[in-house]
Design a protein around this motif. Structure first.
Motif, short mmCIF file in Angstrom:
data_model
loop_
_atom_site.label_atom_id
_atom_site.label_comp_id
_atom_site.label_asym_id
_atom_site.label_seq_id
_atom_site.Cartn_x
_atom_site.Cartn_y
_atom_site.Cartn_z
N VAL A 137 13.28 0.67 -6.50
CA VAL A 137 13.59 2.04 -6.12
C VAL A 137 12.28 2.82 -6.04
N MET A 138 12.32 3.98 -5.40
CA MET A 138 11.19 4.89 -5.37
C MET A 138 11.33 5.87 -6.54
N ILE B 266 13.59 9.09 -7.29
CA ILE B 266 14.26 9.18 -8.59
C ILE B 266 13.22 9.57 -9.63
N ALA B 267 13.61 10.42 -10.56
CA ALA B 267 12.68 10.86 -11.60
C ALA B 267 12.73 9.92 -12.80
N SER C 39 4.72 -0.57 -9.07
CA SER C 39 4.13 -1.53 -8.14
C SER C 39 2.61 -1.49 -8.15
N SER C 40 2.03 -0.37 -8.54
CA SER C 40 0.57 -0.26 -8.61
C SER C 40 -0.02 -1.16 -9.67
N GLY C 41 0.84 -1.57 -10.63
CA GLY C 41 0.37 -2.44 -11.69
C GLY C 41 -0.29 -1.71 -12.85
N ASN C 42 -0.32 -0.37 -12.81
CA ASN C 42 -1.02 0.35 -13.87
C ASN C 42 -0.09 0.99 -14.90
N GLU D 42 6.98 2.86 -5.67
CA GLU D 42 7.99 1.82 -5.82
C GLU D 42 7.91 1.22 -7.22
N VAL D 43 9.07 1.09 -7.84
CA VAL D 43 9.15 0.46 -9.16
C VAL D 43 10.23 -0.60 -9.13
N PHE D 44 10.18 -1.49 -10.12
CA PHE D 44 11.25 -2.48 -10.31
C PHE D 44 11.86 -2.23 -11.68
#
Length: 293
Positions: free
Chosen positions: A188-189, A167-168, A228-231, A208-210
């Motif tokens: 989602v990705m 998803i963009a 998800s990377s936290g940055n 991956e994001v929330f």
């Protein structure tokens, strides 16, 4: 022979009956968005670049257009396009700010089907500054698969093609404007914004994001996207009621050393107008009404 033709016609009928968005009041939606005008919003921008906060200006323009399914371009003759025509909501986002002696001019465009339950069809981003310029384009091929192209003045990037699935992030703005319930929630990705990619020069990959929606006041909600990377964390503030106008946003970036950079935009003005017909010198007063520099 007749049976084969009948089967083909049935198949063709199913192919043409594309899924539609659910739980959207398109009568109310159409009264606002199909009146032959655009919605222009101006924002006070604080853009972090090269480790410092830069004061600037951002603009969000939302307008509906007749789009070509095949070419992913605005149709010149929509009444002759037949099934190739699809209605999209277009967002143009511009950012202008200065780094030291030289200016940045950036523009992002997103094209999202209005009624059909589809991801954004096309995303483009350009960046111009005194060192050079770059241009990126993503086109939806099927499902959530995108084909992309990058043209950059940096030798390491050069000219390249790539594919990406997900998803963009740049689709979220239009989905909010169609109806916030169209934004997926949970894990989602997602592909980071093309503007963020220009600043970071990162690879074109999905992460991956929330995603969650929060009530921040009686009349306002906030869409929060945490990577998800936290940055990176993106927060978009919008009105709870239709037409769900964008009131501002924040982008928090965490560097490798733990330092945080906060880019934010706060709305200054808004106007619904056929701006393409307001191109005379005598129309420049409209910029004052939008509080544009």
């Amino acid at each position: 022979m007749k049976t084969s033709i009948a089967v083909f016609l049935i198949f063709l009928g199913f192919a043409c009956n594309r899924p539609q968005r659910e739980n959207v009041d398109f009568k109310e939606w159409g009264d606002y968005w199909f009146q032959g005008k655009a919605e222009i919003n101006s924002y006070k921008l604080t853009q972090y670049r090269y480790g410092e906060a830069r004061e600037g200006e951002a603009v969000l323009i939302f307008v509906t257009e007749d789009f070509s399914r095949k070419k992913h371009l605005k149709l010149d003759h929509p009444n002759e396009a037949g099934r190739d025509k699809i209605s999209v909501l277009k967002m143009n986002q511009t950012r202008e700010f200065v780094t030291g002696i030289y200016p940045y001019h950036m523009m992002l465009s997103a094209f999202t089907p209005t009624k059909e339950a589809s991801q954004g069809l096309k995303f483009t981003a350009s960046s111009q500054e005194w060192c050079g310029q770059s241009f990126t384009q993503l086109n939806l091929k099927s499902g959530n698969d995108y084909k992309g192209e990058l043209f950059s003045y940096f030798e390491e990037e050069g000219e390249k093609s790539f594919s990406i699935e997900g998803i963009a992030e740049d689709d979220l703005w239009n989905l909010i404007r169609i109806n916030p319930n169209q934004v997926p929630k949970g894990s989602v990705m997602m592909m980071p914004s093309l503007i963020y990619q220009r600043f970071s020069h990162s690879d074109f990959i999905a992460e991956e994001v929330f995603i969650r929606a929060l009530d921040i006041s009686e009349n306002r909600s906030q869409l929060e996207v945490t990577y998800s990377s936290g940055n990176r964390v993106l927060k978009i503030n919008y009105e709870k009621q239709f037409p769900y106008q964008i009131l501002g946003w924040e982008e928090e970036h965490t560097n490798n050393n733990g330092d945080k950079e906060l880019t934010k935009a706060e709305r200054k003005g808004t106007k619904v107008i056929d701006y393409w017909n307001r191109k005379a010198i005598e129309d420049e007063f409209l910029r004052d009404e939008l509080k544009l520099n």
